[in-house]
Design an enzyme around this catalytic site. Structure first.
Site, mmCIF file in Angstrom:
data_model
loop_
_atom_site.group_PDB
_atom_site.id
_atom_site.type_symbol
_atom_site.label_atom_id
_atom_site.label_comp_id
_atom_site.label_asym_id
_atom_site.label_seq_id
_atom_site.Cartn_x
_atom_site.Cartn_y
_atom_site.Cartn_z
ATOM 1 N N SER A 52 0.860 -1.190 0.000
ATOM 2 C CA SER A 52 0.000 0.000 0.000
ATOM 3 C C SER A 52 0.883 1.222 0.000
ATOM 4 C CB SER A 52 -0.886 0.002 1.252
ATOM 5 O OG SER A 52 -1.533 1.252 1.426
ATOM 6 N N TYR A 82 -2.740 -1.505 10.051
ATOM 7 C CA TYR A 82 -2.750 -1.650 8.593
ATOM 8 C C TYR A 82 -1.445 -1.112 8.011
ATOM 9 C CZ TYR A 82 -4.198 -1.275 3.722
ATOM 10 O OH TYR A 82 -4.264 -1.398 2.356
#
Length: 254
Positions: A139, A152
């Protein structure tokens, strides 16, 4: 990786980026198998998209990963691409341990242990193929943190370095390691993200990814243009400004 002629397994691809990418890759002449936990959803996807293979898998469960790997390799012995797509994103408040700990553990199990177990289940087979690829999914938040999603961010940073390390280790094999680095994309990863003006439209993201795979077959990272603001803040010398801008924006797009 070559853009066509592959047999590709994408666990965690019954919606969002995973399903959209599966369909795009199928359209490019690949045999694609999607994996997910919900049997009824898999059945619906198979009915709506003829030719798309389906396998039940829970990427948080080591036994389920092992069983799914056996099934996939029995049904699709030509498998040469694994895309470790499954992931979750949770908002956490670390002022209150009782509210974040279970969430953080779940995120790490799905986003980090899941890919590790998947790669372990398939790498021996992939090494037997003349041209194979493992695609990990990190990400932009692996490179600049969104303060409301600590676990995350950390899990995706770990995926980035896992990818870098595996690429070095597997350099003496036929297995390539490619890291897909998405920005925020209009999916259901967070509540409200599907309507977010801050996030990249899903169709636009997948189209750019497929173009990059086609035009840069030797790329180690697949970075759409919109993720480079996050990806290269430290290299450009404006990391603090990137973090400030990222966290000043409303991730829900308002």
């Amino acid at each position: 990786m070559d853009i066509s002629g592959n047999t590709i397994f994408i666990p965690g691809s019954t919606s969002g980026i995973g399903l959209a990418l599966a369909l795009a890759l199928q359209d490019r002449g690949n045999t694609v198998i999607v994996g997910g936990r919900r049997t009824e959803l898999l059945e619906r996807i198979a009915a709506e998209h003829p030719g798309l293979g389906t396998v039940r898998i829970d990427t948080t469960d080591a036994a389920s990963i092992g069983a799914a790997a056996e099934e996939v390799l029995a049904r699709y012995p030509d498998l040469n691409v694994l895309i470790t797509m499954a992931g979750v994103m949770r908002i956490e408040d670390w002022h209150q341990p009782e509210t974040f700990l279970a969430s953080a553990e779940s995120v790490v199990t799905t986003n980090l242990l899941g890919p590790i177990r998947l790669i372990a289940a398939f790498v021996e087979h992939l090494r037997t193929r003349p041209d194979a690829t493992i695609v990990t999914v990190s990400s932009g938040l692996a490179f600049a943190p969104l303060k409301i999603t600590p676990s995350y961010n950390a899990s995706k940073a770990a995926i980035h370095l896992l990818s870098e390390s595996l690429r070095l280790q597997l350099a003496d094999t036929t297995v390539k390691v490619v890291e897909l680095v998405p920005p925020a994309v209009r999916t259901a990863l967070l509540p409200g993200q599907e309507e977010s003006g801050f996030a990249m439209p899903l169709e636009e993201f997948v189209s750019e990814v497929v173009t990059l795979l086609e035009t840069r077959p030797e790329a180690k990272e697949i970075q759409v243009e919109r993720v480079k603001f996050l990806r290269y803040g430290e290299a450009r010398g404006d990391y603090d400004q990137v973090v400030q801008t990222l966290n000043a924006a409303d991730p829900h797009g308002k």
